[in-house]
Scaffold this motif. Sequence first.
Motif, PDB file in Angstrom:
ATOM      1  N   ILE A   4       0.836  -1.197   0.000  1.00  0.00           N
ATOM      2  CA  ILE A   4       0.000   0.000   0.000  1.00  0.00           C
ATOM      3  C   ILE A   4       0.873   1.249   0.000  1.00  0.00           C
ATOM      4  CG2 ILE A   4      -1.647   1.304   1.409  1.00  0.00           C
ATOM      5  CD1 ILE A   4      -2.778  -1.349   2.313  1.00  0.00           C
ATOM      6  N   ILE A   5       0.463   2.216  -0.801  1.00  0.00           N
ATOM      7  CA  ILE A   5       1.105   3.535  -0.736  1.00  0.00           C
ATOM      8  C   ILE A   5       0.121   4.454  -0.036  1.00  0.00           C
ATOM      9  CG2 ILE A   5       1.901   5.523  -2.068  1.00  0.00           C
ATOM     10  CD1 ILE A   5       2.663   3.557  -4.308  1.00  0.00           C
ATOM     11  N   ILE A   6       0.587   5.134   0.985  1.00  0.00           N
ATOM     12  CA  ILE A   6      -0.276   6.137   1.603  1.00  0.00           C
ATOM     13  C   ILE A   6       0.177   7.489   1.075  1.00  0.00           C
ATOM     14  CG2 ILE A   6       1.035   6.173   3.786  1.00  0.00           C
ATOM     15  CD1 ILE A   6      -2.402   6.359   4.470  1.00  0.00           C
ATOM     16  N   PHE A   7      -0.769   8.197   0.463  1.00  0.00           N
ATOM     17  CA  PHE A   7      -0.437   9.351  -0.353  1.00  0.00           C
ATOM     18  C   PHE A   7      -1.225  10.571   0.112  1.00  0.00           C
ATOM     19  CE2 PHE A   7      -0.964  12.044  -4.061  1.00  0.00           C
ATOM     20  CZ  PHE A   7       0.272  11.989  -4.672  1.00  0.00           C
ATOM     21  N   GLY A   8      -0.578  11.739   0.057  1.00  0.00           N
ATOM     22  CA  GLY A   8      -1.284  12.967   0.406  1.00  0.00           C
ATOM     23  C   GLY A   8      -0.275  14.057   0.701  1.00  0.00           C
ATOM     24  N   ALA A   9      -0.776  15.270   0.861  1.00  0.00           N
ATOM     25  CA  ALA A   9       0.113  16.405   1.108  1.00  0.00           C
ATOM     26  C   ALA A   9       0.687  16.327   2.523  1.00  0.00           C
ATOM     27  CB  ALA A   9      -0.666  17.709   0.943  1.00  0.00           C
ATOM     28  N   GLN A  10       1.665  17.188   2.782  1.00  0.00           N
ATOM     29  CA  GLN A  10       2.203  17.334   4.129  1.00  0.00           C
ATOM     30  C   GLN A  10       1.047  17.751   5.039  1.00  0.00           C
ATOM     31  OE1 GLN A  10       3.591  18.318   1.377  1.00  0.00           O
ATOM     32  NE2 GLN A  10       5.558  17.301   1.471  1.00  0.00           N
ATOM     33  N   ASN A  26      -0.461  -5.919   9.774  1.00  0.00           N
ATOM     34  CA  ASN A  26       0.846  -6.553   9.900  1.00  0.00           C
ATOM     35  C   ASN A  26       1.797  -6.260   8.735  1.00  0.00           C
ATOM     36  OD1 ASN A  26       2.481  -8.050  11.464  1.00  0.00           O
ATOM     37  ND2 ASN A  26       1.075  -9.816  11.569  1.00  0.00           N
ATOM     38  N   LEU A  27       1.835  -5.011   8.337  1.00  0.00           N
ATOM     39  CA  LEU A  27       2.703  -4.647   7.210  1.00  0.00           C
ATOM     40  C   LEU A  27       3.980  -3.984   7.732  1.00  0.00           C
ATOM     41  CD1 LEU A  27       0.009  -3.062   4.866  1.00  0.00           C
ATOM     42  CD2 LEU A  27       0.850  -5.409   4.873  1.00  0.00           C
ATOM     43  N   ILE A  28       5.019  -3.991   6.898  1.00  0.00           N
ATOM     44  CA  ILE A  28       6.267  -3.328   7.271  1.00  0.00           C
ATOM     45  C   ILE A  28       6.215  -1.868   6.800  1.00  0.00           C
ATOM     46  CG2 ILE A  28       8.784  -3.300   6.934  1.00  0.00           C
ATOM     47  CD1 ILE A  28       7.931  -5.782   8.415  1.00  0.00           C
ATOM     48  N   PRO A  29       6.422  -0.920   7.718  1.00  0.00           N
ATOM     49  CA  PRO A  29       6.386   0.483   7.301  1.00  0.00           C
ATOM     50  C   PRO A  29       7.666   0.900   6.575  1.00  0.00           C
ATOM     51  CG  PRO A  29       6.820   0.315   9.657  1.00  0.00           C
ATOM     52  CD  PRO A  29       6.632  -1.082   9.167  1.00  0.00           C
ATOM     53  N   GLY A  81       3.816  -7.715   3.397  1.00  0.00           N
ATOM     54  CA  GLY A  81       3.605  -6.565   2.530  1.00  0.00           C
ATOM     55  C   GLY A  81       4.201  -5.316   3.154  1.00  0.00           C
ATOM     56  N   PHE A  82       4.182  -4.240   2.380  1.00  0.00           N
ATOM     57  CA  PHE A  82       4.794  -2.998   2.830  1.00  0.00           C
ATOM     58  C   PHE A  82       3.798  -1.857   2.743  1.00  0.00           C
ATOM     59  CE2 PHE A  82       8.194  -5.686   1.261  1.00  0.00           C
ATOM     60  CZ  PHE A  82       9.161  -5.565   2.256  1.00  0.00           C
ATOM     61  N   ILE A  83       4.014  -0.859   3.584  1.00  0.00           N
ATOM     62  CA  ILE A  83       3.243   0.365   3.414  1.00  0.00           C
ATOM     63  C   ILE A  83       4.215   1.525   3.226  1.00  0.00           C
ATOM     64  CG2 ILE A  83       2.853   0.539   5.924  1.00  0.00           C
ATOM     65  CD1 ILE A  83       0.157   1.951   4.960  1.00  0.00           C
ATOM     66  N   PHE A  84       4.116   2.150   2.086  1.00  0.00           N
ATOM     67  CA  PHE A  84       5.049   3.226   1.726  1.00  0.00           C
ATOM     68  C   PHE A  84       4.442   4.574   2.102  1.00  0.00           C
ATOM     69  CE2 PHE A  84       5.929  -0.366  -1.001  1.00  0.00           C
ATOM     70  CZ  PHE A  84       7.310  -0.462  -0.907  1.00  0.00           C
ATOM     71  N   ASP A  85       5.226   5.349   2.860  1.00  0.00           N
ATOM     72  CA  ASP A  85       4.761   6.662   3.320  1.00  0.00           C
ATOM     73  C   ASP A  85       5.847   7.686   2.948  1.00  0.00           C
ATOM     74  OD1 ASP A  85       4.308   8.953   4.824  1.00  0.00           O
ATOM     75  OD2 ASP A  85       4.451   7.958   6.768  1.00  0.00           O
ATOM     76  N   GLY A  86       5.487   8.644   2.103  1.00  0.00           N
ATOM     77  CA  GLY A  86       6.482   9.653   1.686  1.00  0.00           C
ATOM     78  C   GLY A  86       7.279   9.205   0.471  1.00  0.00           C
ATOM     79  N   PHE A  87       6.918   8.085  -0.067  1.00  0.00           N
ATOM     80  CA  PHE A  87       7.559   7.527  -1.256  1.00  0.00           C
ATOM     81  C   PHE A  87       6.515   6.724  -2.027  1.00  0.00           C
ATOM     82  CE2 PHE A  87       9.610   4.129  -3.587  1.00  0.00           C
ATOM     83  CZ  PHE A  87      10.628   4.794  -4.241  1.00  0.00           C
TER      84      PHE A  87
END
Length: 189
Positions: A4-10, A26-29, A81-87
Amino acid sequence: MLNIIIFGAQGSGKGTQADKIISNHNLIPVSTGNLLREEIAQGTELGEKVKKDYEAGALVSDEIIFDLIKKKIENHPESKGFIFDGFPRSIVQAKHLDEILKEKNIPVSMVIYLDVNDKELLDRLHKRAIKENRADDTTEAIKNRLSIYREKTMPLIEYYQRQNKIAKIDGLGLVDDIAKRIDEVVEKI
Ligand code: ADP
């Protein structure tokens, strides 16, 4: 596998909501901002290299970011799985992520786009600046980060829309209500 990509402005609440998804699924941040802050705090060579850009609210070079991402993914071969934050933060970075994940046969599952209006974003960022004292929460750096977001990062919405992977979530309201909205989408993947 759930990527998952978590997306949005600052200030849209990415970090807060990423934490919720991580504990529920249970995902890796993978937060590039956090990875950079750790390097800076530890005073590593990489940390010294990125400090100036980080503090100015400018983007750190792709080369450094790609290295950090690669290491993080390779350190967790057992992950669900992974969760991407800021990328990713630009089209170039998104294409690079697609390449890395293709090698592993695990595509991006979904992009959660937290939608928050500009007035609320600025309110939240100024409050956070007082509370957290982050080196890049100066008025000038905030302005810089938001303008880079508009110019370089927002085109990703269309990039992922074309792949049918965007889930737009209303980012206003109580943290737990927003988390519930996100969970409804993630459960359907
Ligand atoms: P925010 O989204 O509030 O700007 P982050 O913690 O995601 O906070 O990022 C902080 C800073 O770290 C950015 O302003 C930039 O300097 C650097 N950074 C984080 N992620 C990336 C990335 N994917 N590419 C380039 N620079 C990045």
